[in-house]
Design a protein around this motif. Sequence first.
Motif, PDB file in Angstrom:
ATOM      1  N   GLU A 237       0.825  -1.206   0.000  1.00 12.32           N
ATOM      2  CA  GLU A 237       0.000   0.000   0.000  1.00 12.32           C
ATOM      3  C   GLU A 237       0.859   1.257   0.000  1.00 12.32           C
ATOM      4  OE1 GLU A 237      -2.974   0.688   3.105  1.00 12.32           O
ATOM      5  OE2 GLU A 237      -3.593  -1.388   2.744  1.00 12.32           O
ATOM      6  N   ARG A 238       0.357   2.292  -0.671  1.00 11.12           N
ATOM      7  CA  ARG A 238       1.041   3.579  -0.660  1.00 11.12           C
ATOM      8  C   ARG A 238       1.170   4.071   0.789  1.00 11.12           C
ATOM      9  NH1 ARG A 238       1.908   7.195  -4.802  1.00 11.12           N
ATOM     10  NH2 ARG A 238       2.006   9.357  -4.099  1.00 11.12           N
ATOM     11  N   CYS A 239       2.293   4.710   1.104  1.00 12.28           N
ATOM     12  CA  CYS A 239       2.485   5.249   2.462  1.00 12.28           C
ATOM     13  C   CYS A 239       1.774   6.590   2.539  1.00 12.28           C
ATOM     14  CB  CYS A 239       3.970   5.462   2.751  1.00 12.28           C
ATOM     15  SG  CYS A 239       4.974   3.982   2.616  1.00 12.28           S
ATOM     16  N   VAL A 240       0.678   6.633   3.247  1.00  6.87           N
ATOM     17  CA  VAL A 240      -0.125   7.859   3.334  1.00  6.87           C
ATOM     18  C   VAL A 240      -0.546   8.067   4.783  1.00  6.87           C
ATOM     19  CG1 VAL A 240      -2.198   9.060   2.532  1.00  6.87           C
ATOM     20  CG2 VAL A 240      -1.087   7.419   1.027  1.00  6.87           C
ATOM     21  N   GLY A 241      -0.357   9.265   5.285  1.00  2.32           N
ATOM     22  CA  GLY A 241      -0.891   9.576   6.605  1.00  2.32           C
ATOM     23  C   GLY A 241       0.048  10.425   7.447  1.00  2.32           C
ATOM     24  N   ASP A 242      -0.418  10.676   8.659  1.00  8.00           N
ATOM     25  CA  ASP A 242       0.368  11.481   9.586  1.00  8.00           C
ATOM     26  C   ASP A 242       1.551  10.691  10.110  1.00  8.00           C
ATOM     27  OD1 ASP A 242      -0.172  14.250  10.552  1.00  8.00           O
ATOM     28  OD2 ASP A 242      -2.227  13.501  10.368  1.00  8.00           O
ATOM     29  N   VAL A 243       2.606  11.409  10.402  1.00  8.35           N
ATOM     30  CA  VAL A 243       3.839  10.781  10.895  1.00  8.35           C
ATOM     31  C   VAL A 243       4.310  11.521  12.143  1.00  8.35           C
ATOM     32  CG1 VAL A 243       6.257  10.268  10.355  1.00  8.35           C
ATOM     33  CG2 VAL A 243       4.536  10.115   8.552  1.00  8.35           C
ATOM     34  N   LEU A 244       4.774  10.741  13.103  1.00  6.24           N
ATOM     35  CA  LEU A 244       5.508  11.293  14.246  1.00  6.24           C
ATOM     36  C   LEU A 244       6.814  10.520  14.313  1.00  6.24           C
ATOM     37  CD1 LEU A 244       2.992  11.613  17.201  1.00  6.24           C
ATOM     38  CD2 LEU A 244       4.179  13.458  16.015  1.00  6.24           C
ATOM     39  N   ALA A 245       7.903  11.217  14.498  1.00  7.83           N
ATOM     40  CA  ALA A 245       9.189  10.518  14.502  1.00  7.83           C
ATOM     41  C   ALA A 245      10.177  11.232  15.407  1.00  7.83           C
ATOM     42  CB  ALA A 245       9.728  10.437  13.075  1.00  7.83           C
ATOM     43  N   ASP A 246      11.150  10.469  15.898  1.00 11.74           N
ATOM     44  CA  ASP A 246      12.221  11.046  16.711  1.00 11.74           C
ATOM     45  C   ASP A 246      13.409  11.325  15.804  1.00 11.74           C
ATOM     46  OD1 ASP A 246      10.757  10.730  19.105  1.00 11.74           O
ATOM     47  OD2 ASP A 246      11.306   8.603  19.145  1.00 11.74           O
ATOM     48  N   ILE A 247      13.788  12.588  15.730  1.00 12.47           N
ATOM     49  CA  ILE A 247      14.917  12.969  14.884  1.00 12.47           C
ATOM     50  C   ILE A 247      16.208  12.489  15.537  1.00 12.47           C
ATOM     51  CG2 ILE A 247      16.154  14.955  13.898  1.00 12.47           C
ATOM     52  CD1 ILE A 247      13.499  16.383  13.612  1.00 12.47           C
ATOM     53  N   ASP A 248      17.182  12.107  14.708  1.00 11.99           N
ATOM     54  CA  ASP A 248      18.483  11.661  15.210  1.00 11.99           C
ATOM     55  C   ASP A 248      18.956  12.607  16.324  1.00 11.99           C
ATOM     56  OD1 ASP A 248      21.161  11.110  15.672  1.00 11.99           O
ATOM     57  OD2 ASP A 248      21.627  10.770  13.560  1.00 11.99           O
ATOM     58  N   PRO A 249      19.171  12.080  17.547  1.00 19.48           N
ATOM     59  CA  PRO A 249      19.533  12.947  18.674  1.00 19.48           C
ATOM     60  C   PRO A 249      20.774  13.806  18.402  1.00 19.48           C
ATOM     61  CG  PRO A 249      19.234  10.656  19.395  1.00 19.48           C
ATOM     62  CD  PRO A 249      19.052  10.668  17.909  1.00 19.48           C
ATOM     63  N   GLN A 250      21.640  13.347  17.505  1.00 18.09           N
ATOM     64  CA  GLN A 250      22.832  14.141  17.159  1.00 18.09           C
ATOM     65  C   GLN A 250      22.462  15.518  16.625  1.00 18.09           C
ATOM     66  OE1 GLN A 250      25.652  12.541  14.472  1.00 18.09           O
ATOM     67  NE2 GLN A 250      26.025  10.700  15.678  1.00 18.09           N
ATOM     68  N   LEU A 251      21.240  15.642  16.072  1.00 18.90           N
ATOM     69  CA  LEU A 251      20.838  16.919  15.471  1.00 18.90           C
ATOM     70  C   LEU A 251      20.172  17.843  16.480  1.00 18.90           C
ATOM     71  CD1 LEU A 251      19.551  15.556  12.034  1.00 18.90           C
ATOM     72  CD2 LEU A 251      21.698  16.754  12.494  1.00 18.90           C
ATOM     73  N   GLY A 252      19.866  17.312  17.674  1.00 19.57           N
ATOM     74  CA  GLY A 252      19.354  18.155  18.754  1.00 19.57           C
ATOM     75  C   GLY A 252      18.013  18.808  18.452  1.00 19.57           C
TER      76      GLY A 252
ATOM     77  N   PRO B 275      20.017   7.786   9.049  1.00 21.82           N
ATOM     78  CA  PRO B 275      18.577   8.055   9.086  1.00 21.82           C
ATOM     79  C   PRO B 275      18.320   9.410   9.746  1.00 21.82           C
ATOM     80  CG  PRO B 275      19.095   5.897  10.059  1.00 21.82           C
ATOM     81  CD  PRO B 275      20.401   6.596   9.836  1.00 21.82           C
ATOM     82  N   PHE B 276      17.479  10.226   9.116  1.00 24.10           N
ATOM     83  CA  PHE B 276      17.155  11.534   9.688  1.00 24.10           C
ATOM     84  C   PHE B 276      16.340  11.354  10.963  1.00 24.10           C
ATOM     85  CE2 PHE B 276      14.258  15.369   9.523  1.00 24.10           C
ATOM     86  CZ  PHE B 276      15.221  16.280   9.914  1.00 24.10           C
ATOM     87  N   ALA B 277      15.465  10.356  10.971  1.00 24.71           N
ATOM     88  CA  ALA B 277      14.588  10.146  12.135  1.00 24.71           C
ATOM     89  C   ALA B 277      14.157   8.684  12.197  1.00 24.71           C
ATOM     90  CB  ALA B 277      13.363  11.055  12.021  1.00 24.71           C
ATOM     91  N   ARG B 278      13.503   8.345  13.320  1.00 22.72           N
ATOM     92  CA  ARG B 278      12.920   7.001  13.507  1.00 22.72           C
ATOM     93  C   ARG B 278      11.441   7.192  13.789  1.00 22.72           C
ATOM     94  NH1 ARG B 278      16.683   2.820  12.793  1.00 22.72           N
ATOM     95  NH2 ARG B 278      18.683   3.894  12.845  1.00 22.72           N
ATOM     96  N   VAL B 279      10.603   6.525  13.042  1.00 23.20           N
ATOM     97  CA  VAL B 279       9.161   6.776  13.176  1.00 23.20           C
ATOM     98  C   VAL B 279       8.580   6.142  14.438  1.00 23.20           C
ATOM     99  CG1 VAL B 279       8.643   7.089  10.723  1.00 23.20           C
ATOM    100  CG2 VAL B 279       8.595   4.802  11.678  1.00 23.20           C
TER     101      VAL B 279
END
Length: 242
Positions: A128-143, A165-169
Motif C-alpha cells: 500500500e502507498r504510504c499515506v498519513g500522519d507521521v511522528l518521529a524522533d529525529i536523530d539525537p545528534q541533530l538536537g 537516518p534523519f529520524a525514527r518513526v
Amino acid sequence: MSESSLRLVWVYPDLLSTYGDQGNALVVERRARLRGLDVQRVDVRSDQPIPTSGDIYLIGGGEDRPQRLAAERLRRDGGLERAVSNGAIVFSVCAGYQILGHAFINDLGEREPGLGLLDVETVRGTGERCVGDVLADIDPQLGLPQLTGFENHQGVTQLGPTAKPFARVRLGRGNGTGDGTEGAYNETVFGTYMHGPVMARNPLIADLLLKLALDVNALPPVDDRWYEALRAERIAAATQPA
Ligand code: GLN
C-alpha cells in the motif's frame, strides 16, 4: 557568504512543490530575516540554470512524471552538485529526496538515475502507498524535537552506509523499508518524506539549516508560539484515536 547575507534557492517550483512544500522556503526566509539576515531568495524554474553560489537549497515533492522531468533537468544542469561541492546545504522532501539519491523508479517503470548527493536508493513499494500522519524522533545528534508531518508516497527508500537516518518513526512509515527509518542525511544534504510543510510544523529544522549555512552554534531566539500551537494541534490529531 558574507556575514549578514544568505542566498536561499527554491529549486523547480514549477515541477516540485506538492502539498505546500514551498512553505519551507517561506519559513526559512522569515526566520533568517528575524535574525537580521539579508536574505536573497531565488526561485529557479526548471528551464533556468541552477545557481551554484547559493547557501541553502530547498527542493519539494512532486508527482511521478514531474519528478522524472526534474531529475533529467537537474542531471543535465549539474549546478546542484557543484553547489554541494562548494559547501551548500540542501534540504529535500519526498520526490526531491528521491532525486538526490542514486536512483529511483520513474513513471515509466524504469530505473532513473538521481544526483547521488545522498547515499540512498528508491524502489517502488509493492504494498500500500504510504499515506498519513507521521511522528518521529529525529536523530539525537541533530538536537531537534519530535518530527511531525504527513507522508504520501509509493517509493521505498533504502539507505547506504554513508547516509544516516534523519529520524525514527513512532507513527507512520517514513522510508517504507519497515526498519523504522525516516529520511536520510549526511554533513550537508538532508532528505525527508515529510510534508506539512515540514518547516512550518518543525521550525527548528529551518534554524538548523541556517546554523549550518552560517557556521554558528546558536541563533537568537524568536517567538515560536504560533509554531508551538500548530505542532501541538497536529501531534494531538495524529495520536488521538479516530
Ligand atoms: N512520486 C513519488 C512517490 O510516490 C514522490 C511523491 C511525493 O513527492 N509526494 O514515491
